[in-house]
Design a protein around this motif. Structure first.
Motif, PDB file in Angstrom:
ATOM      1  N   LEU A  55       0.820  -1.210   0.000  1.00 49.64           N
ATOM      2  CA  LEU A  55       0.000   0.000   0.000  1.00 49.64           C
ATOM      3  C   LEU A  55       0.858   1.267   0.000  1.00 49.64           C
ATOM      4  O   LEU A  55       0.427   2.311  -0.499  1.00 49.64           O
ATOM      5  CB  LEU A  55      -0.923  -0.001   1.225  1.00 49.64           C
ATOM      6  CG  LEU A  55      -2.003  -1.081   1.242  1.00 49.64           C
ATOM      7  CD1 LEU A  55      -2.827  -0.985   2.512  1.00 49.64           C
ATOM      8  CD2 LEU A  55      -2.916  -0.959   0.027  1.00 49.64           C
ATOM      9  N   GLU A  56       2.060   1.182   0.557  1.00 53.37           N
ATOM     10  CA  GLU A  56       2.933   2.355   0.611  1.00 53.37           C
ATOM     11  C   GLU A  56       3.845   2.460  -0.603  1.00 53.37           C
ATOM     12  O   GLU A  56       4.642   3.403  -0.690  1.00 53.37           O
ATOM     13  CB  GLU A  56       3.779   2.295   1.887  1.00 53.37           C
ATOM     14  CG  GLU A  56       2.952   2.435   3.166  1.00 53.37           C
ATOM     15  CD  GLU A  56       3.794   2.294   4.416  1.00 53.37           C
ATOM     16  OE1 GLU A  56       4.995   1.965   4.277  1.00 53.37           O
ATOM     17  OE2 GLU A  56       3.254   2.515   5.518  1.00 53.37           O
ATOM     18  N   GLU A  57       3.721   1.519  -1.533  1.00 51.88           N
ATOM     19  CA  GLU A  57       4.543   1.551  -2.738  1.00 51.88           C
ATOM     20  C   GLU A  57       4.287   2.845  -3.511  1.00 51.88           C
ATOM     21  O   GLU A  57       3.147   3.255  -3.727  1.00 51.88           O
ATOM     22  CB  GLU A  57       4.224   0.338  -3.614  1.00 51.88           C
ATOM     23  CG  GLU A  57       4.875   0.348  -4.977  1.00 51.88           C
ATOM     24  CD  GLU A  57       6.389   0.275  -4.886  1.00 51.88           C
ATOM     25  OE1 GLU A  57       7.044   1.075  -5.575  1.00 51.88           O
ATOM     26  OE2 GLU A  57       6.896  -0.568  -4.129  1.00 51.88           O
ATOM     27  N   GLU A  58       5.361   3.487  -3.937  1.00 53.86           N
ATOM     28  CA  GLU A  58       5.215   4.760  -4.639  1.00 53.86           C
ATOM     29  C   GLU A  58       4.633   4.583  -6.036  1.00 53.86           C
ATOM     30  O   GLU A  58       3.927   5.455  -6.541  1.00 53.86           O
ATOM     31  CB  GLU A  58       6.578   5.459  -4.719  1.00 53.86           C
ATOM     32  CG  GLU A  58       7.137   5.869  -3.363  1.00 53.86           C
ATOM     33  CD  GLU A  58       8.458   6.594  -3.489  1.00 53.86           C
ATOM     34  OE1 GLU A  58       8.914   6.770  -4.641  1.00 53.86           O
ATOM     35  OE2 GLU A  58       9.023   6.988  -2.465  1.00 53.86           O
ATOM     36  N   LEU A  59       4.926   3.479  -6.685  1.00 51.05           N
ATOM     37  CA  LEU A  59       4.423   3.249  -8.035  1.00 51.05           C
ATOM     38  C   LEU A  59       2.998   2.698  -7.970  1.00 51.05           C
ATOM     39  O   LEU A  59       2.760   1.624  -7.423  1.00 51.05           O
ATOM     40  CB  LEU A  59       5.335   2.253  -8.783  1.00 51.05           C
ATOM     41  CG  LEU A  59       6.767   2.719  -9.052  1.00 51.05           C
ATOM     42  CD1 LEU A  59       7.567   1.609  -9.702  1.00 51.05           C
ATOM     43  CD2 LEU A  59       6.768   3.965  -9.937  1.00 51.05           C
ATOM     44  N   ASP A  60       2.048   3.438  -8.520  1.00 50.46           N
ATOM     45  CA  ASP A  60       0.670   2.964  -8.547  1.00 50.46           C
ATOM     46  C   ASP A  60       0.535   1.690  -9.370  1.00 50.46           C
ATOM     47  O   ASP A  60      -0.372   0.888  -9.148  1.00 50.46           O
ATOM     48  CB  ASP A  60      -0.248   4.046  -9.117  1.00 50.46           C
ATOM     49  CG  ASP A  60      -0.444   5.191  -8.141  1.00 50.46           C
ATOM     50  OD1 ASP A  60      -0.227   4.966  -6.936  1.00 50.46           O
ATOM     51  OD2 ASP A  60      -0.789   6.299  -8.583  1.00 50.46           O
ATOM     52  N   LYS A  61       1.453   1.507 -10.334  1.00 51.03           N
ATOM     53  CA  LYS A  61       1.393   0.310 -11.175  1.00 51.03           C
ATOM     54  C   LYS A  61       1.536  -0.955 -10.345  1.00 51.03           C
ATOM     55  O   LYS A  61       0.926  -1.981 -10.650  1.00 51.03           O
ATOM     56  CB  LYS A  61       2.491   0.380 -12.234  1.00 51.03           C
ATOM     57  CG  LYS A  61       2.488  -0.773 -13.217  1.00 51.03           C
ATOM     58  CD  LYS A  61       3.573  -0.607 -14.268  1.00 51.03           C
ATOM     59  CE  LYS A  61       3.569  -1.780 -15.240  1.00 51.03           C
ATOM     60  NZ  LYS A  61       4.645  -1.636 -16.253  1.00 51.03           N
ATOM     61  N   THR A  62       2.326  -0.899  -9.280  1.00 48.05           N
ATOM     62  CA  THR A  62       2.510  -2.065  -8.419  1.00 48.05           C
ATOM     63  C   THR A  62       1.210  -2.439  -7.724  1.00 48.05           C
ATOM     64  O   THR A  62       0.834  -3.616  -7.659  1.00 48.05           O
ATOM     65  CB  THR A  62       3.594  -1.783  -7.365  1.00 48.05           C
ATOM     66  OG1 THR A  62       4.816  -1.478  -8.024  1.00 48.05           O
ATOM     67  CG2 THR A  62       3.791  -2.987  -6.464  1.00 48.05           C
TER      68      THR A  62
END
Length: 395
Positions: A55-62
């Motif tokens: 959820l904290e991943e900067e890339l929305d693609k992930t």
């Protein structure tokens, strides 16, 4: 003297042995019990950290790849579904959070992993997963029910028809209808009820799709051996169509048609469906090149392709539909319904019209192929008239 001593020693030894045996049994009896296996106790240290990291991943693609939802969509769903799926913590153990339930369910739909694999990945027991995934799917369907609805007025039906006319160049089409077989494990004591002509066990997803590949109507749970037309005949939609209770516009003259022949508004179906005043299907047999019948069939196939594309997008996004579901038909139906409603929710900006939620009807119909209802001469004349206009580029 020695004999008395030996007897006393033997008595004392037996008494001591009995005491120690009872003591050990008592210690074993009151041994502390644990609620979860040691591996599952690591959920808060490992699995929750993994989910939080996603959820904290900067890339929305992930996030989209992991759950098929954007960060904004996930937060919205979590906010509305939490009251329905949240459980209260107790002094003995903490409940699985609503966030973890939603993420695990979305990952199950996206990847199609079995419950045991999810247990190892997220440190949640297989038994708990088997209980909350159907509940979360039910809740998603209830909360997103406005995203799958049939048009309720003639004006809304005309909007659907206009989209087919503008995008696929087919007049008076109000939806494309078809069925899809979803693989399941053979249910217990079901015989060949769920065994289809493709030689695997399945439930049927019957759908009506608009010009933008969004679902207007779905009926899930029909037994695999029943044809698409049979599923339609035993759905609530069939009675609504037959009794003309859907506010479908009355037949009208085509705008560019020089004649005065009134053409009904049709669903686009294949040969599995009967040719009626609300469902038009292509000409049968072999048609000659550049003949009106061939041109009509090509235009019909191109417009009806929207339902095939919708199924393709659905299965590519939610890979649980590509694998054999080791679930009972009732549970598998809930899973399929949840993917349909999520599909429309994700594509809501491209949604041209909403549809009425279907009811699941699983009655048995012995028909296995197309419906053989006799078509009236008037309907055949209308289809031939459309084919003639298309061949002359009037439509």
């Amino acid at each position: 003297m020695n004999t008395n001593f030996d007897d006393a020693l033997l008595t004392w030894t037996e008494a001591w042995s009995s005491f120690m045996r009872l003591h050990l049994l008592q210690q074993r009896r009151y041994k502390k019990r644990i609620w979860m296996r040691p591996m599952l106790l690591e959920r808060n240290q490992q699995a929750s950290q993994l989910l939080q990291a996603v959820l904290e991943e900067e890339l929305d693609k992930t996030i989209v790849n992991f759950m098929r939802l954007s960060r904004t969509d996930f937060n919205y769903l979590l906010s509305i579904i939490t009251p329905k799926i949240r459980k209260q913590d107790t002094y003995m153990r903490y409940a699985i959070s609503a966030r973890d339930k939603l993420i695990i369910t979305l990952r199950f739909l996206a990847a199609g992993d079995d419950y045991k694999s999810l247990e190892y990945a997220y440190r949640v027991s297989e038994q708990a997963i088997s209980l909350f995934i159907p509940h979360v799917c039910d809740s998603l369907v209830q909360l997103l029910q406005d995203y799958v609805k049939l048009p309720s007025s003639s004006e809304e039906w005309l909007q659907v028809s206009g989209a087919f006319q503008n995008k696929w160049n087919f007049p008076h089409a109000i939806g494309a209808i078809d069925g899809k077989h979803v693989k399941i494990k053979a249910p217990k004591n079901s015989g060949t009820d769920y065994f289809n002509y493709k030689q695997f066990f399945s439930i049927v997803l019957l759908a009506i799709v608009d010009a933008n590949c969004n679902f207007l109507f779905v009926d899930v749970g029909g037994k695999g051996r029943i044809s698409d037309g049979g599923i339609l005949r035993h759905s609530r939609l069939f009675n609504l169509l037959e009794n003309k209770q859907l506010n479908i516009p009355e037949p009208q003259v085509l705008r560019s048609d020089p004649s005065s022949l009134k053409v009904p508004y049709f669903l686009l179906g294949d040969k599995a469906f009967a040719f009626t005043d609300y469902c038009i299907r292509p000409f049968g047999g072999i048609t000659e090149t550049r003949s009106p019948e061939r041109i009509f069939n090509e235009r019909h196939s191109r417009a009806r392709r929207t339902v095939e594309m919708a199924f393709g997008i659905l299965t590519s996004r939610f890979r649980v539909l590509k694998k054999v579901m080791e679930l009972e038909p009732e549970i598998a139906s809930k899973v399929v319904l949840a993917t349909v409603y999520l599909h429309n929710f994700i594509r809501r900006d491209e949604r041209s019209i909403m549809s009425e939620e279907s009811s699941l009807n699983q009655e048995v119909l012995p028909e296995l192929h197309g419906i053989t209802t006799r078509t009236t001469n008037q309907l055949m004349a209308i289809r031939l008239h459309l084919a003639d206009l298309m061949s002359r580029n009037i439509l």
